[in-house]
Design an enzyme around this catalytic site. Structure first.
Site, PDB file in Angstrom:
ATOM      1  N   PRO A  46      30.267  39.654  45.506  1.00 39.36           N
ATOM      2  CA  PRO A  46      30.289  40.264  44.172  1.00 39.36           C
ATOM      3  C   PRO A  46      29.201  39.652  43.299  1.00 39.36           C
ATOM      4  CG  PRO A  46      31.990  38.587  44.329  1.00 39.36           C
ATOM      5  CD  PRO A  46      31.294  38.618  45.660  1.00 39.36           C
ATOM      6  N   CYS A  62      31.267  31.319  39.535  1.00 39.26           N
ATOM      7  CA  CYS A  62      30.136  31.814  38.747  1.00 39.26           C
ATOM      8  C   CYS A  62      29.426  30.645  38.052  1.00 39.26           C
ATOM      9  CB  CYS A  62      30.595  32.824  37.705  1.00 39.26           C
ATOM     10  SG  CYS A  62      29.226  33.461  36.695  1.00 39.26           S
ATOM     11  N   GLY A  73      25.340  38.000  49.998  1.00 40.14           N
ATOM     12  CA  GLY A  73      25.001  38.569  48.705  1.00 40.14           C
ATOM     13  C   GLY A  73      23.551  38.955  48.614  1.00 40.14           C
TER      14      GLY A  73
END
Length: 324
Positions: A8, A99, A224
């Site tokens: 993500p 994050c 990713g």
């Protein structure tokens, strides 16, 4: 059978790109961009906007399941929102402890929580208790914030709170995205937990993928930036292909994907944000495709989304690629 997870990536891997990158059937699992949760139960419209897959069973059009990723620091509020998104049809809930963005960390979200294993345990536990036992709760973390001293403790906190899967980005927040990824640390964590681990970080080629699995000891890998730079990477891994220099044939296959992605962004975002999304993707594609570098140079200073679309269409016409 080993699984490939699509990472993500906030601001890039939205539902259209999830749909595009899973179309071949060689990506097995997706997670949404993080859905920021602060002080209240979010409106239903937010979940549908961030995860349109809720309209069709929580899966991409090719049938790949998509988990809703939540980011925040208040256990009870995260639990309430997890229950809401599951009621709407999410097949699983993922929790963001990785994050590295400064703005996110300043609001007590993402990797900054790795300083507080007890809070991480409380968050995972609250979410696990709030949703049916049949719905998986998963998490994604980095190896730490400043250093790796709490890596094992954080993983144990996530496991003991009831998560079934933990994806580990094999770098700290301070290390950001600088190579190398410390896959050997995932192997160290595996010695102290028994939950399912997924390795993540610095996988750009099939060779990287196989080496990551070997060093980390994980069967499953999340990819990713490598998938953005080479949208065919999952196919090459699953089909056992050698990767050579990007060919015109591969670029020709990419052009309709770029056109579709940019059109969807035009439809979904305000005009002042539209031009950034396609430039972000092209910036990643430049790593493997000289054609992407040339296209990026032509739109670098362009801010009008329709002019950018005309440039992409001119690229399609140059290669005589039929419109989708």
């Amino acid at each position: 059978m080993s699984l490939i997870y699509l990472a993500p990536m906030e601001g890039v891997v939205d539902y259209t790109l999830r749909d595009i990158l899973t179309a071949s059937g060689n990506v097995d699992h997706c997670v949404t961009e993080f859905i920021r949760v602060s002080e209240r139960l979010l409106p239903i419209s937010v979940f549908y906007r961030m995860m349109p897959e809720l309209h069709h069973g929580g899966k991409t059009h090719s049938g790949v399941p998509v988990f809703a990723q939540l980011l925040g620091s208040e256990p009870s509020v995260l639990a309430e929102n997890a229950a809401r998104v599951v009621e709407l049809g999410a097949p699983g809930v993922d929790l963001n402890f990785g994050c590295p963005a400064k703005t996110v960390n300043k609001s007590r979200g993402g990797a900054v929580l790795l300083k507080e294993p007890e809070l991480i345990h409380s968050i995972v536990s609250a979410v696990r208790e709030a949703i049916p036992s049949s719905i998986p709760v998963t998490a994604k973390m980095r190896l730490g914030y400043f250093d790796k001293s709490l890596a094992i403790e954080n993983a144990q906190a996530i496991e003991s709170a009831g998560a079934s899967t933990l994806t580990i980005h094999a770098r700290t927040k301070e290390e950001g995205y600088k190579p190398p990824a410390h896959w050997e640390w995932i192997a160290k964590i595996r010695d102290h937990v028994s939950l399912h681990l997924v390795a993540n970080g610095e996988v750009w080629t099939p060779e990287d993928y196989h080496r990551c699995r070997q060093v980390s000891g994980c069967a499953d890998v999340m990819i990713g930036r490598g998938m953005l730079a080479n949208p065919f990477l999952a196919d090459q891994i699953k089909q056992g292909q050698d990767v050579s220099a990007a060919s015109d044939e591969q670029w020709i296959a990419l052009i309709p994907m770029l056109e579709r992605y940019h059109q969807q962004v035009i439809d979904d975002l305000s005009e002042r944000h539209v031009h950034g999304r396609i430039k972000q993707w092209l910036s990643m594609l430049k790593l493997g495709y000289p054609q992407a570098s040339r296209l990026f140079d032509r739109i670098r200073s362009e801010r009008d989304p329709l002019s950018i679309m005309e440039t992409i269409r001119a690229e399609r016409e140059h290669y005589s690629v039929p419109a989708e």
